[in-house]
Motif scaffolding. Sequence first.
Motif, PDB file in Angstrom:
ATOM      1  N   GLU A  44      51.026  46.698  49.633  1.00 10.02           N
ATOM      2  CA  GLU A  44      52.182  47.479  49.203  1.00 10.02           C
ATOM      3  C   GLU A  44      52.861  46.871  47.982  1.00 10.02           C
ATOM      4  OE1 GLU A  44      56.178  49.560  51.128  1.00 10.02           O
ATOM      5  OE2 GLU A  44      55.056  48.083  52.289  1.00 10.02           O
ATOM      6  N   ARG A  45      53.124  45.560  48.041  1.00 12.18           N
ATOM      7  CA  ARG A  45      53.889  44.930  46.965  1.00 12.18           C
ATOM      8  C   ARG A  45      53.042  44.615  45.736  1.00 12.18           C
ATOM      9  NH1 ARG A  45      57.344  40.643  50.741  1.00 12.18           N
ATOM     10  NH2 ARG A  45      58.236  42.239  52.134  1.00 12.18           N
ATOM     11  N   GLY A  46      51.769  44.255  45.963  1.00  9.36           N
ATOM     12  CA  GLY A  46      50.904  43.931  44.842  1.00  9.36           C
ATOM     13  C   GLY A  46      50.212  45.151  44.269  1.00  9.36           C
ATOM     14  N   VAL A  47      49.377  45.804  45.077  1.00  9.33           N
ATOM     15  CA  VAL A  47      48.566  46.914  44.588  1.00  9.33           C
ATOM     16  C   VAL A  47      49.422  48.126  44.223  1.00  9.33           C
ATOM     17  CG1 VAL A  47      46.650  48.468  45.099  1.00  9.33           C
ATOM     18  CG2 VAL A  47      46.622  46.136  45.998  1.00  9.33           C
ATOM     19  N   LEU A  48      50.334  48.529  45.099  1.00 12.64           N
ATOM     20  CA  LEU A  48      51.104  49.750  44.867  1.00 12.64           C
ATOM     21  C   LEU A  48      52.335  49.512  43.989  1.00 12.64           C
ATOM     22  CD1 LEU A  48      50.916  51.470  48.381  1.00 12.64           C
ATOM     23  CD2 LEU A  48      49.416  51.755  46.397  1.00 12.64           C
ATOM     24  N   ALA A  49      53.138  48.497  44.320  1.00  5.18           N
ATOM     25  CA  ALA A  49      54.364  48.253  43.557  1.00  5.18           C
ATOM     26  C   ALA A  49      54.127  47.398  42.312  1.00  5.18           C
ATOM     27  CB  ALA A  49      55.417  47.587  44.453  1.00  5.18           C
ATOM     28  N   GLN A  50      52.959  46.756  42.220  1.00  3.60           N
ATOM     29  CA  GLN A  50      52.584  45.945  41.064  1.00  3.60           C
ATOM     30  C   GLN A  50      53.596  44.830  40.777  1.00  3.60           C
ATOM     31  OE1 GLN A  50      51.619  48.472  37.722  1.00  3.60           O
ATOM     32  NE2 GLN A  50      50.131  49.657  38.883  1.00  3.60           N
ATOM     33  N   GLU A  51      54.034  44.167  41.865  1.00  7.57           N
ATOM     34  CA  GLU A  51      54.965  43.050  41.708  1.00  7.57           C
ATOM     35  C   GLU A  51      54.243  41.835  41.137  1.00  7.57           C
ATOM     36  OE1 GLU A  51      57.044  42.320  45.338  1.00  7.57           O
ATOM     37  OE2 GLU A  51      58.195  44.185  45.204  1.00  7.57           O
ATOM     38  N   LEU A  52      55.004  40.787  40.858  1.00  5.38           N
ATOM     39  CA  LEU A  52      54.453  39.609  40.206  1.00  5.38           C
ATOM     40  C   LEU A  52      53.592  38.767  41.133  1.00  5.38           C
ATOM     41  CD1 LEU A  52      57.542  38.319  38.194  1.00  5.38           C
ATOM     42  CD2 LEU A  52      55.697  39.800  37.395  1.00  5.38           C
ATOM     43  N   CYS A  53      52.516  38.243  40.588  1.00  9.53           N
ATOM     44  CA  CYS A  53      51.733  37.196  41.246  1.00  9.53           C
ATOM     45  C   CYS A  53      52.500  35.883  41.110  1.00  9.53           C
ATOM     46  CB  CYS A  53      50.363  37.098  40.566  1.00  9.53           C
ATOM     47  SG  CYS A  53      49.388  35.640  41.027  1.00  9.53           S
ATOM     48  N   GLY A  54      52.151  34.893  41.912  1.00  9.93           N
ATOM     49  CA  GLY A  54      52.803  33.595  41.815  1.00  9.93           C
ATOM     50  C   GLY A  54      52.637  32.933  40.455  1.00  9.93           C
ATOM     51  N   CYS A  55      51.631  33.354  39.688  1.00 10.82           N
ATOM     52  CA  CYS A  55      51.416  32.789  38.351  1.00 10.82           C
ATOM     53  C   CYS A  55      52.377  33.366  37.325  1.00 10.82           C
ATOM     54  CB  CYS A  55      49.971  33.019  37.903  1.00 10.82           C
ATOM     55  SG  CYS A  55      49.574  34.758  37.553  1.00 10.82           S
ATOM     56  N   GLY A  56      53.132  34.402  37.717  1.00  9.20           N
ATOM     57  CA  GLY A  56      54.101  35.009  36.818  1.00  9.20           C
ATOM     58  C   GLY A  56      53.647  36.306  36.190  1.00  9.20           C
ATOM     59  N   ALA A  57      52.351  36.626  36.280  1.00  7.78           N
ATOM     60  CA  ALA A  57      51.837  37.878  35.732  1.00  7.78           C
ATOM     61  C   ALA A  57      51.998  38.998  36.748  1.00  7.78           C
ATOM     62  CB  ALA A  57      50.363  37.724  35.357  1.00  7.78           C
ATOM     63  N   ALA A  58      52.142  40.213  36.260  1.00  7.13           N
ATOM     64  CA  ALA A  58      52.156  41.357  37.162  1.00  7.13           C
ATOM     65  C   ALA A  58      50.814  41.427  37.876  1.00  7.13           C
ATOM     66  CB  ALA A  58      52.414  42.638  36.378  1.00  7.13           C
ATOM     67  N   PHE A  59      50.821  41.841  39.132  1.00  5.38           N
ATOM     68  CA  PHE A  59      49.604  41.826  39.936  1.00  5.38           C
ATOM     69  C   PHE A  59      48.395  42.450  39.222  1.00  5.38           C
ATOM     70  CE2 PHE A  59      46.732  43.478  43.195  1.00  5.38           C
ATOM     71  CZ  PHE A  59      46.560  42.362  44.008  1.00  5.38           C
ATOM     72  N   PRO A  60      48.524  43.632  38.599  1.00  4.34           N
ATOM     73  CA  PRO A  60      47.340  44.228  37.959  1.00  4.34           C
ATOM     74  C   PRO A  60      46.843  43.419  36.759  1.00  4.34           C
ATOM     75  CG  PRO A  60      49.087  45.856  38.255  1.00  4.34           C
ATOM     76  CD  PRO A  60      49.689  44.508  38.501  1.00  4.34           C
ATOM     77  N   GLY A  69      39.772  41.794  43.430  1.00  4.73           N
ATOM     78  CA  GLY A  69      39.681  43.221  43.708  1.00  4.73           C
ATOM     79  C   GLY A  69      38.322  43.805  43.356  1.00  4.73           C
ATOM     80  N   GLU A  70      37.762  43.360  42.235  1.00  9.41           N
ATOM     81  CA  GLU A  70      36.442  43.858  41.825  1.00  9.41           C
ATOM     82  C   GLU A  70      35.369  43.433  42.818  1.00  9.41           C
ATOM     83  OE1 GLU A  70      35.394  45.838  39.524  1.00  9.41           O
ATOM     84  OE2 GLU A  70      37.335  46.217  38.582  1.00  9.41           O
ATOM     85  N   ARG A  71      35.408  42.148  43.210  1.00 13.69           N
ATOM     86  CA  ARG A  71      34.390  41.653  44.145  1.00 13.69           C
ATOM     87  C   ARG A  71      34.524  42.284  45.523  1.00 13.69           C
ATOM     88  NH1 ARG A  71      35.343  36.507  41.393  1.00 13.69           N
ATOM     89  NH2 ARG A  71      36.916  35.945  42.957  1.00 13.69           N
ATOM     90  N   ALA A  72      35.756  42.488  45.959  1.00 17.85           N
ATOM     91  CA  ALA A  72      35.977  42.972  47.326  1.00 17.85           C
ATOM     92  C   ALA A  72      35.817  44.480  47.463  1.00 17.85           C
ATOM     93  CB  ALA A  72      37.366  42.544  47.804  1.00 17.85           C
ATOM     94  N   PHE A  73      36.436  45.234  46.556  1.00 13.71           N
ATOM     95  CA  PHE A  73      36.539  46.680  46.747  1.00 13.71           C
ATOM     96  C   PHE A  73      36.075  47.489  45.538  1.00 13.71           C
ATOM     97  CE2 PHE A  73      40.153  44.527  48.897  1.00 13.71           C
ATOM     98  CZ  PHE A  73      39.721  44.692  50.210  1.00 13.71           C
ATOM     99  N   GLY A  74      35.481  46.804  44.547  1.00 14.88           N
ATOM    100  CA  GLY A  74      35.115  47.514  43.330  1.00 14.88           C
ATOM    101  C   GLY A  74      36.320  47.841  42.483  1.00 14.88           C
ATOM    102  N   GLY A  75      37.416  47.119  42.706  1.00  9.72           N
ATOM    103  CA  GLY A  75      38.665  47.332  41.971  1.00  9.72           C
ATOM    104  C   GLY A  75      39.783  47.748  42.906  1.00  9.72           C
ATOM    105  N   TRP A  76      41.021  47.432  42.520  1.00  9.38           N
ATOM    106  CA  TRP A  76      42.176  47.815  43.329  1.00  9.38           C
ATOM    107  C   TRP A  76      42.519  49.273  43.084  1.00  9.38           C
ATOM    108  CZ3 TRP A  76      43.076  44.451  46.908  1.00  9.38           C
ATOM    109  CH2 TRP A  76      42.909  43.079  46.667  1.00  9.38           C
ATOM    110  N   THR A  77      42.630  50.037  44.136  1.00  9.62           N
ATOM    111  CA  THR A  77      42.992  51.448  44.017  1.00  9.62           C
ATOM    112  C   THR A  77      44.065  51.790  45.041  1.00  9.62           C
ATOM    113  OG1 THR A  77      41.321  52.193  45.626  1.00  9.62           O
ATOM    114  CG2 THR A  77      40.637  52.041  43.300  1.00  9.62           C
TER     115      THR A  77
END
Length: 297
Positions: A44-60, A69-77
């Motif tokens: 919810e917070r990362g994929v859908l809301a695109q909140e920040l990763c701990g590194c400071g970048a937006a999740f996407p 995401g690519e390795r697990a699901f072929g990308g976040w959708t």
Amino acid sequence: MTDHPPTRVIYLGGLGRSGTTLLERLLGELPGVVALGEVVHLWERGVLAQELCGCGAAFPACAFWRAVGERAFGGWTTSVAGRVLTLRRRVDRTRRIPRIAHPDLAEYARAYRTLYAAAGAPVVVDSSKHASLACCLVAAGVNVSIVHVVRDPRAVAHSWGRSVERPEDGRPMTRWSPARTAVHWTAQNAAIELLAARGARVIRVRYEDLVAAPVATLTRLARGLGLAAAELPFVDGSTAWLGPSHTASGNPMRFHVGRVELRRDDAWMSGLAGRDRRAVDALTWPLRARYGYRSAA
């Protein structure tokens, strides 16, 4: 979802504001260990809301999570995130812990197993805390060790009552009353005790022991988890040095890089009213006594 080799999972369980983020960050400094944050909120917070990763970048925009995401699901959708959230509402409920069996359990747990493996590390740390998710992972046969993090319930109650802004958007974090916190503290810790009684691999760590003797506590924990920790170069006495992390969700400390002083926070002793202390005492007995916390004066 793509299948990957099994990965060892260290799952931090307990109630929020108990020191789980600090412990996660410290464990993430060990060789071969990657801290992922509160994965239960990633969808919810990362994929859908695109909140920040701990590194400071937006999740996407985070290269680490993009690769996962690519390795697990072929990308976040949104469809992947939506499906996992739907399964969570059906399966991942505290009330189901006594009997977690559900037709959708295998699919729900497979999403986590696949994500963990796609992180590309021998060991990952998930600090989701929820006992119900831990129960789902155990029931589905995920290779998981639960680290049960406990803290004096009066300190936890005081922390939940504080007004703290979320670094992601400046909005206030959730606040609970002391009584509500005490009920949740008892429920979450009792649920993890039940998992241990059923044979799940559970190691308990007290927040107070971690900050009082970080090297000894981390060494004991690492040995119990079968991790290599002959030396802890990132800890010197009561000081730790933290590198960048890619935690998907968690409290504001997940963004901290550099030096951090490991000091016990006992602000509750002067900040929690006497009536609230007594209420928390009454609502958290006998687990409070089991974990070595005395009654309020």
